[in-house]
Design a protein around this motif. Structure first.
Motif, short mmCIF file in Angstrom:
data_model
loop_
_atom_site.label_atom_id
_atom_site.label_comp_id
_atom_site.label_asym_id
_atom_site.label_seq_id
_atom_site.Cartn_x
_atom_site.Cartn_y
_atom_site.Cartn_z
N LEU A 93 19.85 17.23 -29.66
CA LEU A 93 21.02 18.07 -29.47
C LEU A 93 21.17 18.42 -28.00
O LEU A 93 20.20 18.48 -27.25
CB LEU A 93 20.90 19.35 -30.29
CG LEU A 93 20.80 19.17 -31.81
CD1 LEU A 93 20.76 20.54 -32.48
CD2 LEU A 93 21.96 18.34 -32.35
N SER A 94 22.40 18.66 -27.59
CA SER A 94 22.66 18.98 -26.19
C SER A 94 22.17 20.38 -25.85
O SER A 94 21.83 21.18 -26.74
CB SER A 94 24.16 18.89 -25.90
OG SER A 94 24.85 19.96 -26.54
N VAL A 95 22.14 20.67 -24.57
CA VAL A 95 21.78 22.02 -24.12
C VAL A 95 22.70 23.05 -24.77
O VAL A 95 22.24 24.07 -25.30
CB VAL A 95 21.88 22.10 -22.58
CG1 VAL A 95 21.81 23.55 -22.10
CG2 VAL A 95 20.78 21.27 -21.93
N ALA A 96 24.01 22.81 -24.74
CA ALA A 96 24.96 23.75 -25.32
C ALA A 96 24.73 23.92 -26.82
O ALA A 96 24.82 25.04 -27.35
CB ALA A 96 26.39 23.28 -25.05
N VAL A 118 24.05 32.12 -19.50
CA VAL A 118 23.02 31.12 -19.19
C VAL A 118 23.51 30.18 -18.11
O VAL A 118 22.81 29.93 -17.11
CB VAL A 118 22.64 30.32 -20.46
CG1 VAL A 118 21.71 29.15 -20.09
CG2 VAL A 118 21.98 31.21 -21.49
N PHE A 119 24.72 29.67 -18.26
CA PHE A 119 25.23 28.68 -17.31
C PHE A 119 25.52 29.30 -15.95
O PHE A 119 25.40 28.63 -14.91
CB PHE A 119 26.46 27.99 -17.89
CG PHE A 119 26.17 27.20 -19.13
CD1 PHE A 119 25.00 26.46 -19.24
CD2 PHE A 119 27.06 27.19 -20.19
CE1 PHE A 119 24.71 25.72 -20.39
CE2 PHE A 119 26.78 26.45 -21.34
CZ PHE A 119 25.61 25.72 -21.45
N ASP A 120 25.88 30.59 -15.94
CA ASP A 120 26.06 31.28 -14.66
C ASP A 120 24.73 31.54 -13.97
O ASP A 120 24.62 31.47 -12.74
CB ASP A 120 26.78 32.61 -14.87
CG ASP A 120 28.27 32.44 -15.17
OD1 ASP A 120 28.80 31.35 -14.89
OD2 ASP A 120 28.87 33.39 -15.70
N ALA A 127 24.70 22.25 -15.29
CA ALA A 127 25.02 20.87 -14.91
C ALA A 127 24.67 19.89 -16.02
O ALA A 127 25.21 18.77 -16.06
CB ALA A 127 24.27 20.51 -13.63
N ARG A 128 23.78 20.31 -16.94
CA ARG A 128 23.32 19.39 -17.98
C ARG A 128 23.67 19.91 -19.37
O ARG A 128 23.03 19.53 -20.36
CB ARG A 128 21.81 19.19 -17.84
CG ARG A 128 21.36 18.88 -16.42
CD ARG A 128 19.99 18.28 -16.36
NE ARG A 128 20.02 16.87 -16.72
CZ ARG A 128 18.92 16.10 -16.81
NH1 ARG A 128 17.75 16.62 -16.56
NH2 ARG A 128 19.02 14.85 -17.16
N ARG A 129 24.70 20.72 -19.44
CA ARG A 129 25.04 21.37 -20.72
C ARG A 129 25.33 20.36 -21.83
O ARG A 129 25.12 20.67 -23.01
CB ARG A 129 26.21 22.32 -20.54
CG ARG A 129 27.55 21.66 -20.28
CD ARG A 129 28.65 22.70 -20.11
NE ARG A 129 28.49 23.42 -18.86
CZ ARG A 129 29.13 24.54 -18.56
NH1 ARG A 129 29.95 25.09 -19.44
NH2 ARG A 129 28.97 25.12 -17.38
N HIS A 130 25.81 19.17 -21.49
CA HIS A 130 26.14 18.17 -22.51
C HIS A 130 25.06 17.09 -22.63
O HIS A 130 25.26 16.10 -23.34
CB HIS A 130 27.50 17.53 -22.19
CG HIS A 130 28.62 18.52 -22.14
ND1 HIS A 130 28.93 19.36 -23.20
CD2 HIS A 130 29.49 18.83 -21.14
CE1 HIS A 130 29.95 20.13 -22.87
NE2 HIS A 130 30.30 19.84 -21.63
N VAL A 131 23.94 17.31 -21.97
CA VAL A 131 22.84 16.35 -21.99
C VAL A 131 21.87 16.71 -23.13
O VAL A 131 21.63 17.88 -23.42
CB VAL A 131 22.10 16.36 -20.64
CG1 VAL A 131 20.83 15.52 -20.69
CG2 VAL A 131 23.02 15.88 -19.53
N ALA A 132 21.31 15.69 -23.78
CA ALA A 132 20.34 15.93 -24.85
C ALA A 132 19.12 16.65 -24.29
O ALA A 132 18.59 16.28 -23.23
CB ALA A 132 19.93 14.61 -25.49
N GLU A 140 13.16 22.65 -17.23
CA GLU A 140 14.48 22.86 -17.84
C GLU A 140 14.35 23.16 -19.32
O GLU A 140 15.05 24.03 -19.86
CB GLU A 140 15.35 21.64 -17.60
CG GLU A 140 15.78 21.47 -16.14
CD GLU A 140 16.38 20.11 -15.86
OE1 GLU A 140 17.07 19.97 -14.84
OE2 GLU A 140 16.15 19.16 -16.66
N GLN A 141 13.43 22.48 -20.00
CA GLN A 141 13.22 22.77 -21.41
C GLN A 141 12.68 24.19 -21.61
O GLN A 141 13.06 24.88 -22.57
CB GLN A 141 12.25 21.75 -22.02
CG GLN A 141 12.85 20.37 -22.21
CD GLN A 141 11.95 19.46 -23.03
OE1 GLN A 141 10.95 19.88 -23.60
NE2 GLN A 141 12.31 18.19 -23.08
#
Length: 235
Positions: A93-96, A118-120, A127-132, A140-141
């Motif tokens: 699943l993505s970050v989001a 979180v993103f702010d 930058a990686r919100r749509h990345v698995a 990052e994890q």
């Protein structure tokens, strides 16, 4: 203590193996208590017992309610969040999407932390919100796991070895986040091996050895107890 975690006579283990041997301590809102100890001392078992993940007896009262005997999801709904050492992000699943899974609509608590927060706060995650999540770095994890726990608007955060294997700059981020959470009134139970980090961030420190608390006190008290440090913490 109103609004506190009060643990007394806590015994827990796995099968016939008894790990915790009558642990007791208190943790109030707006405090960080760091639990130190060598591997095998019982620190992670303590975190799992508080979250209802291992059989336990004794008493664990949170804000006046007994937690022992409740399943993990019921404990979470009472405002307790747990970040395991393994981080346990959903790798496909993505970050989001990971953050969305942490939300608890209707929890009845103010939602201070949102995906937008979180993103702010963490541009690398933005930058990686749509990345698995499975392809993120370890640091990052770790930040994703911590932030996902906050999506449920907890009042008590139990976090196990959040800086294990992380680069110094990520450790500094974790340090800053824990301080911010404390300043916003969370109770934080930090399971940690790094003595320097614990001394810097915690209001009180507890040292475990062979499933028992062998020390509890301030940073100054611990640094002044060379016998405790030498016997229970130094490798």
């Amino acid at each position: 203590m109103s609004g506190a975690l009060v643990v007394s006579g806590l015994h827990a283990g796995y099968g016939q193996s008894r790990v915790l041997q009558g642990v007791g301590f208190e943790l109030a809102a707006g405090q960080i208590v760091a639990v130190l100890g060598r591997n095998g001392s019982g620190r992670s078992t303590l975190a799992r017992a508080l979250m209802g993940l291992v059989p336990a007896r004794g008493s664990v009262r949170w804000r006046g309610q007994e937690l022992l005997g409740r399943p993990p999801h019921a404990i979470a709904r009472l405002g307790v969040a747990y970040v395991p050492e393994s981080r346990d992000v959903f790798p496909r699943l993505s970050v989001a999407q990971n953050l969305a899974l942490g939300l608890q609509p209707g929890a009845g608590r103010p939602q201070r932390w949102t995906p937008e927060w979180v993103f702010d706060s963490f541009p690398a995650l933005a930058a990686r919100r749509h990345v698995a999540a499975g392809v993120l770095s370890g640091g990052e994890q770790q930040m994703l796991s911590l932030c996902r726990a906050l999506m449920g608007a907890p009042q008590l955060l139990i976090v196990d070895e959040p800086t294990e294997g992380l680069a110094p700059q990520v450790v500094a981020q974790v340090d800053a986040l824990l301080r911010e959470l404390r300043d916003q009134g969370l109770a934080v139970l930090l399971i940690e091996q790094k003595l320097d980090l614990s001394l810097a961030v915690a209001d009180r420190l507890a040292v475990m050895g062979h499933g028992r608390l062998v020390f509890e006190g301030s940073a100054n008290a611990l640094t002044g107890s060379r016998d405790v440090v030498r016997e229970w913490l130094e490798v």
